[in-house]
Motif scaffolding. Structure first.
Motif, PDB file in Angstrom:
ATOM      1  N   PRO B 256     -50.408 -15.123  53.805  1.00 15.66           N
ATOM      2  CA  PRO B 256     -51.100 -15.057  52.502  1.00 15.66           C
ATOM      3  C   PRO B 256     -50.694 -16.262  51.651  1.00 15.66           C
ATOM      4  O   PRO B 256     -49.750 -16.974  51.999  1.00 15.66           O
ATOM      5  CB  PRO B 256     -50.571 -13.756  51.899  1.00 15.66           C
ATOM      6  N   ASP B 257     -51.415 -16.495  50.551  1.00 14.41           N
ATOM      7  CA  ASP B 257     -50.997 -17.544  49.617  1.00 14.41           C
ATOM      8  C   ASP B 257     -49.613 -17.196  49.066  1.00 14.41           C
ATOM      9  O   ASP B 257     -49.234 -16.026  49.026  1.00 14.41           O
ATOM     10  CB  ASP B 257     -51.999 -17.636  48.445  1.00 14.41           C
ATOM     11  N   GLU B 260     -49.455 -14.605  46.235  1.00 15.17           N
ATOM     12  CA  GLU B 260     -50.059 -13.278  46.442  1.00 15.17           C
ATOM     13  C   GLU B 260     -48.989 -12.210  46.518  1.00 15.17           C
ATOM     14  O   GLU B 260     -47.956 -12.388  47.180  1.00 15.17           O
ATOM     15  CB  GLU B 260     -50.857 -13.260  47.753  1.00 15.17           C
ATOM     16  N   HIS B 261     -49.235 -11.063  45.847  1.00 11.57           N
ATOM     17  CA  HIS B 261     -48.287  -9.959  45.889  1.00 11.57           C
ATOM     18  C   HIS B 261     -49.037  -8.655  45.998  1.00 11.57           C
ATOM     19  O   HIS B 261     -50.133  -8.528  45.486  1.00 11.57           O
ATOM     20  CB  HIS B 261     -47.400  -9.971  44.636  1.00 11.57           C
ATOM     21  N   GLY B 262     -48.436  -7.674  46.660  1.00 12.35           N
ATOM     22  CA  GLY B 262     -49.078  -6.373  46.801  1.00 12.35           C
ATOM     23  C   GLY B 262     -48.923  -5.872  48.223  1.00 12.35           C
ATOM     24  O   GLY B 262     -48.272  -6.505  49.058  1.00 12.35           O
ATOM     25  N   ARG B 263     -49.532  -4.746  48.487  1.00 13.04           N
ATOM     26  CA  ARG B 263     -49.418  -4.098  49.787  1.00 13.04           C
ATOM     27  C   ARG B 263     -49.898  -5.005  50.918  1.00 13.04           C
ATOM     28  O   ARG B 263     -49.264  -5.144  51.956  1.00 13.04           O
ATOM     29  CB  ARG B 263     -50.235  -2.805  49.763  1.00 13.04           C
ATOM     30  N   GLY B 264     -51.061  -5.654  50.679  1.00 12.27           N
ATOM     31  CA  GLY B 264     -51.646  -6.519  51.704  1.00 12.27           C
ATOM     32  C   GLY B 264     -50.751  -7.708  52.022  1.00 12.27           C
ATOM     33  O   GLY B 264     -50.487  -7.999  53.183  1.00 12.27           O
ATOM     34  N   ALA B 265     -50.265  -8.370  50.962  1.00 13.90           N
ATOM     35  CA  ALA B 265     -49.421  -9.554  51.150  1.00 13.90           C
ATOM     36  C   ALA B 265     -48.126  -9.178  51.866  1.00 13.90           C
ATOM     37  O   ALA B 265     -47.666  -9.895  52.754  1.00 13.90           O
ATOM     38  CB  ALA B 265     -49.131 -10.199  49.796  1.00 13.90           C
ATOM     39  N   TYR B 267     -47.665  -6.663  53.934  1.00 16.08           N
ATOM     40  CA  TYR B 267     -48.002  -6.387  55.330  1.00 16.08           C
ATOM     41  C   TYR B 267     -48.144  -7.698  56.107  1.00 16.08           C
ATOM     42  O   TYR B 267     -47.565  -7.872  57.178  1.00 16.08           O
ATOM     43  CB  TYR B 267     -49.299  -5.568  55.409  1.00 16.08           C
ATOM     44  N   LEU B 268     -48.908  -8.634  55.537  1.00 19.57           N
ATOM     45  CA  LEU B 268     -49.156  -9.901  56.235  1.00 19.57           C
ATOM     46  C   LEU B 268     -47.869 -10.685  56.444  1.00 19.57           C
ATOM     47  O   LEU B 268     -47.641 -11.229  57.523  1.00 19.57           O
ATOM     48  CB  LEU B 268     -50.163 -10.749  55.460  1.00 19.57           C
ATOM     49  N   ALA B 270     -44.778  -9.579  56.684  1.00 25.41           N
ATOM     50  CA  ALA B 270     -43.958  -8.945  57.724  1.00 25.41           C
ATOM     51  C   ALA B 270     -44.552  -9.232  59.103  1.00 25.41           C
ATOM     52  O   ALA B 270     -43.838  -9.504  60.066  1.00 25.41           O
ATOM     53  CB  ALA B 270     -43.887  -7.440  57.476  1.00 25.41           C
TER      54      ALA B 270
END
Lengths: 319, 319
Positions: B256-257, B260-265, B267-268, B270
């Motif tokens: 991710p960039d 970017e922060h949050g569940r998606g970032a 996950y990516l 990790a």
């Protein structure tokens, strides 16, 4: 609820994880449960972080749960050595050498691996059925092994005709050898006929049990190849009178938070959308319900993570 | 630079995409290039959005580039029918019926599929070598087909001994049939010997060409199973004197960039980290360099996307 549950699917889709999670649910519901793993790459020993072998052992920290591991390589070895020993008793040394070469080659064919594994699965079904309410396998019969299920019908007539012929020749042998005090040979104690009868009975048992006392789930991932392979597997199983109870879609990519923006979020949203299309395709083209969608995880699924997966699995383990 | 390039790897890793991208690079560099696809699920026709068949056809919009598609199912069919016809000429109807049953069964074995495909690949190598500077295949010899490469040495002595025996028996036949005006039968025009010699020569050609004028790349994905399978494939190829030029890691998850922060970032990040570990493991345990890391894409790789992949591929196509 059937006593035996099979989780099939291609290598890497996550059969062992899903089987372990399902077995955990069964055990938590109070059923005496045995989970049998057959995958040397990602085994039940990794999942529970406890070494398991060829005999059922209680899983530490979980009531009503036992696990065992089948090593298919060792099974192939034993299976082929078995054939070799039997052959040796019947034929000359020259032929034995030839057989050795054939065995060497057979060892490398995928069929040998699957046949030996299936053989062992049937033995576990026979031996452990009484000790457990539920026996869960992280493998299901595939194309090659399904063919073995039609062996009993195929062998039926043939074995009977063979026994007749064998009786006649043994009878002649008996008359020729009269007075030699040899034990009377009959079709009843002839080793070849014994072996054929044994095989016939084994696959009769397997066919009957798989059709009457087993549930089949197929584990897939939300991509094109996995959906196509699952469709074919459902058809193959159907051709042999085995119907699939449900599909478990594993490794589903999680969506980002709604307020996430950027390259990563864009990638994930596009990916989630594409996977949704694949799952919809599976639901439309495969006449078996999708019973669970399990989120992809970035770490090894062990310990508490396994409980999470078990919760997501949501397959009814009672009734 | 070798004339033939093979991209091997398990189903689903992206061999066809990588092969098409590599062929595109070769063609863009001015080499007359043919790309041969063997995967019915994701074929070169999908990649270029143009129907291809069993003969090379120019790819629309790309100079110096032609493509063809081998249908392995049709090859198995043709291969087995070939064997049947040959057998029929030699044996009685009863045996032919038995052969039919055997063929029916052989049809379903994975070995038959691979052997027929490999046969066709060798034919393409023979027939198209003169017309193209580069021929690219989205398949590589696997365990079962590699064994065929040792057939020439294995057949060598045996064919010679067989010819001697055959000469003797044909000679006797000749003497018995003398005066019957039949054409003289010799080992030279005996169909069985002819067939054996042909096979011996074919695999001799294949072994020589694969060892002297071919590059092998293995395509893998950054996960445990794929790394383990690739390690085994490199070993297998090595045992048969074929060395792998490079590994292409495909479907690498994009990061991710930074902001970017949050569940998606989470996950990516990790996931990216875990994949890095897998690629590092491949680099440490497989004695073949990783020559490309290709980012995972959410859409079908066709048109402009293919140019992007070709750029990421970065394998030298000249010298």
């Amino acid at each position: 609820m059937a006593r035996f549950t099979f989780f099939g699917g291609k290598g890497g889709v996550g059969k062992t994880t899903v089987s372990a999670a399902y077995a955990l649910r069964c055990a938590d519901a109070g059923h005496e449960t045995l989970v049998v793993s057959t995958d040397p790459a990602h085994s039940i020993s990794d999942v529970f972080d406890q070494p398991f072998g060829d005999e059922p052992e209680p899983v530490t920290g979980h009531e009503h749960l036992a696990a065992m591991e089948i090593d298919p390589e060792a099974e192939v070895e034993a299976h082929l050595m078995d054939i070799r020993r039997e052959m040796e008793a019947q034929v000359s040394q020259v032929v034995v050498n030839e057989i050795d070469k054939q065995i060497e080659m057979a060892h490398e064919t995928p069929g040998a691996y699957e046949a030996a594994l299936f053989d062992r699965v049937i033995r576990v079904m026979r031996e452990e059925a009484d000790a457990y309410d539920r026996v869960v396998f992280d493998t299901a019969p595939t194309g090659n092994t399904l063919r073995l299920l039609s062996l009993p019908e195929f062998l039926g007539d043939w074995v009977e005709r063979l026994i007749e012929k064998r009786e006649t020749s043994l009878d002649l042998y008996q008359k020729a050898a009269i007075g030699k005090e040899e034990p009377r040979k009959t079709a009843e104690n002839d080793p070849i006929i014994h072996r054929l009868r044994e095989r016939k009975e084994k696959f009769e048992f397997a066919g009957r049990t798989l059709r009457e006392d087993a549930d089949f789930y197929l584990v897939l991932n939300p991509d094109e190849l996995s959906v196509a392979e699952t469709r074919r597997a459902v058809e193959r199983l159907g051709e042999h009178g085995l119907s699939v109870t449900g599909l478990v879609v594993n490794k589903v990519t999680p969506a980002p938070d709604e307020d996430e923006h950027g390259r990563g979020a864009d990638y994930l949203r596009a990916r989630v959308e594409r996977e949704r299309e694949r799952i919809a395709e599976a639901e439309e083209t495969i006449p078996v319900p999708v019973v669970a969608r399990i989120a992809s995880r970035t770490g090894e699924v062990t310990g508490p993570l396994l409980d999470e997966v078990a919760a997501e699995l949501g397959i009814d383990v009672d009734d």
